[in-house]
Design an enzyme around this catalytic site. Structure first.
Site, PDB file in Angstrom:
ATOM      1  N   PRO A  10      42.079 -38.862  35.189  1.00 47.88           N
ATOM      2  CA  PRO A  10      41.124 -38.438  34.947  1.00 47.88           C
ATOM      3  C   PRO A  10      39.715 -38.893  36.069  1.00 47.88           C
ATOM      4  CG  PRO A  10      40.743 -39.438  32.926  1.00 47.88           C
ATOM      5  CD  PRO A  10      42.781 -39.002  33.551  1.00 47.88           C
ATOM      6  N   ASN A  11      39.133 -37.885  36.442  1.00 51.31           N
ATOM      7  CA  ASN A  11      37.785 -38.159  37.048  1.00 51.31           C
ATOM      8  C   ASN A  11      38.207 -38.654  38.445  1.00 51.31           C
ATOM      9  OD1 ASN A  11      35.637 -37.716  35.066  1.00 51.31           O
ATOM     10  ND2 ASN A  11      36.999 -39.032  33.554  1.00 51.31           N
ATOM     11  N   ARG A  18      32.288 -40.108  43.197  1.00 46.87           N
ATOM     12  CA  ARG A  18      31.921 -40.986  42.043  1.00 46.87           C
ATOM     13  C   ARG A  18      32.023 -42.483  42.108  1.00 46.87           C
ATOM     14  NH1 ARG A  18      37.433 -42.716  37.984  1.00 46.87           N
ATOM     15  NH2 ARG A  18      36.109 -42.682  36.470  1.00 46.87           N
ATOM     16  N   TYR A  23      34.196 -47.926  43.030  1.00 45.01           N
ATOM     17  CA  TYR A  23      35.478 -47.362  43.278  1.00 45.01           C
ATOM     18  C   TYR A  23      35.909 -47.036  45.300  1.00 45.01           C
ATOM     19  CZ  TYR A  23      35.313 -46.336  38.821  1.00 45.01           C
ATOM     20  OH  TYR A  23      36.006 -46.642  37.149  1.00 45.01           O
ATOM     21  N   ASN A  74      47.646 -44.223  38.570  1.00 45.46           N
ATOM     22  CA  ASN A  74      46.273 -44.435  38.242  1.00 45.46           C
ATOM     23  C   ASN A  74      46.403 -43.821  36.565  1.00 45.46           C
ATOM     24  OD1 ASN A  74      43.882 -44.791  37.025  1.00 45.46           O
ATOM     25  ND2 ASN A  74      43.496 -45.166  40.023  1.00 45.46           N
ATOM     26  N   ALA A  77      40.431 -43.134  32.439  1.00 47.69           N
ATOM     27  CA  ALA A  77      40.150 -44.128  31.573  1.00 47.69           C
ATOM     28  C   ALA A  77      41.156 -44.138  30.059  1.00 47.69           C
ATOM     29  CB  ALA A  77      38.797 -43.545  30.973  1.00 47.69           C
ATOM     30  N   GLU A  98      51.723 -49.640  36.971  1.00 50.11           N
ATOM     31  CA  GLU A  98      49.681 -49.213  36.301  1.00 50.11           C
ATOM     32  C   GLU A  98      49.676 -49.792  37.835  1.00 50.11           C
ATOM     33  OE1 GLU A  98      48.775 -49.902  32.617  1.00 50.11           O
ATOM     34  OE2 GLU A  98      46.915 -50.533  33.554  1.00 50.11           O
ATOM     35  N   HIS A 100      44.716 -50.043  39.265  1.00 49.05           N
ATOM     36  CA  HIS A 100      43.458 -49.644  39.668  1.00 49.05           C
ATOM     37  C   HIS A 100      43.049 -49.840  40.648  1.00 49.05           C
ATOM     38  CE1 HIS A 100      43.782 -48.586  34.730  1.00 49.05           C
ATOM     39  NE2 HIS A 100      44.894 -49.450  34.892  1.00 49.05           N
ATOM     40  N   ARG A 107      35.048 -55.749  34.555  1.00 48.06           N
ATOM     41  CA  ARG A 107      34.177 -54.791  33.953  1.00 48.06           C
ATOM     42  C   ARG A 107      34.246 -55.154  32.304  1.00 48.06           C
ATOM     43  NH1 ARG A 107      36.164 -49.643  36.510  1.00 48.06           N
ATOM     44  NH2 ARG A 107      34.152 -48.837  35.429  1.00 48.06           N
TER      45      ARG A 107
END
Ligand code: DQA
Length: 145
Positions: A10-11, A18, A23, A74, A77, A98, A100, A107
């Site tokens: 998502p996103n 964004r 990012y 990826n 969230a 995985e 990111h 964070r």
């Protein structure tokens, strides 16, 4: 020929626009192009997909069971929330890395926990778009003797 699914959650369709300070400025299309070129140079077939929906990501993983050797994923969230995606990865038997863009360990504390990492081959986090390239390289290494 090794076949890999590059899957974005998502996103991530908004990459470039964004929160670029977190990012980066590279768009999702550009990341897909760079990874496709990287894969092609290694004789690897790469298919790409993105969804904002948890169910569609599960469908993509289940479909990958019949054609893919592994997945660079990826999960956005959903990394931090999704038991359903964890079960999908574990149940697929697929080798999954995985990735990111941001360093999720540097964070908010809720991002440090991944429900998915324990059922993945490994996690790469914090190298911007290059996390994907490192993830693909790591995944391909898994298939070497
Ligand atoms: C992300 C990190 C997640 O915590 C966040 O929700 C994202 C992007 C990353 O690539 O850094 O959507 O997966």
């Amino acid at each position: 020929m090794t076949k890999i699914l590059l899957l974005h959650g998502p996103n991530l369709n908004l990459l470039g626009a964004r929160e670029p300070e977190i990012y980066g400025a590279v768009t999702l299309d550009e990341i897909n192009r760079r990874l496709t070129a990287f894969a092609e140079a290694r004789g690897v077939e790469l298919r790409t997909a993105q969804s904002n929906s948890e169910g569609a990501l599960i469908d993509a993983l289940q479909q990958a069971m019949v054609w893919a050797d592994g997945v660079v994923f990826n999960p956005g969230a959903y990394t931090h929330t999704s038991v359903a995606l964890r079960d999908a990865i574990a149940g697929s038997g697929l080798r999954v890395v995985e990735v990111h863009l941001s360093n999720v360990h540097a964070r908010e504390s809720f991002r440090a926990k991944s429900l998915l990492a324990p059922v993945c081959a490994g996690q790469i986090s914090g190298f911007g778009w290059r996390s994907y390239r490192l993830g693909l390289e790591a995944l391909l290494g898994e298939f070497e003797e």
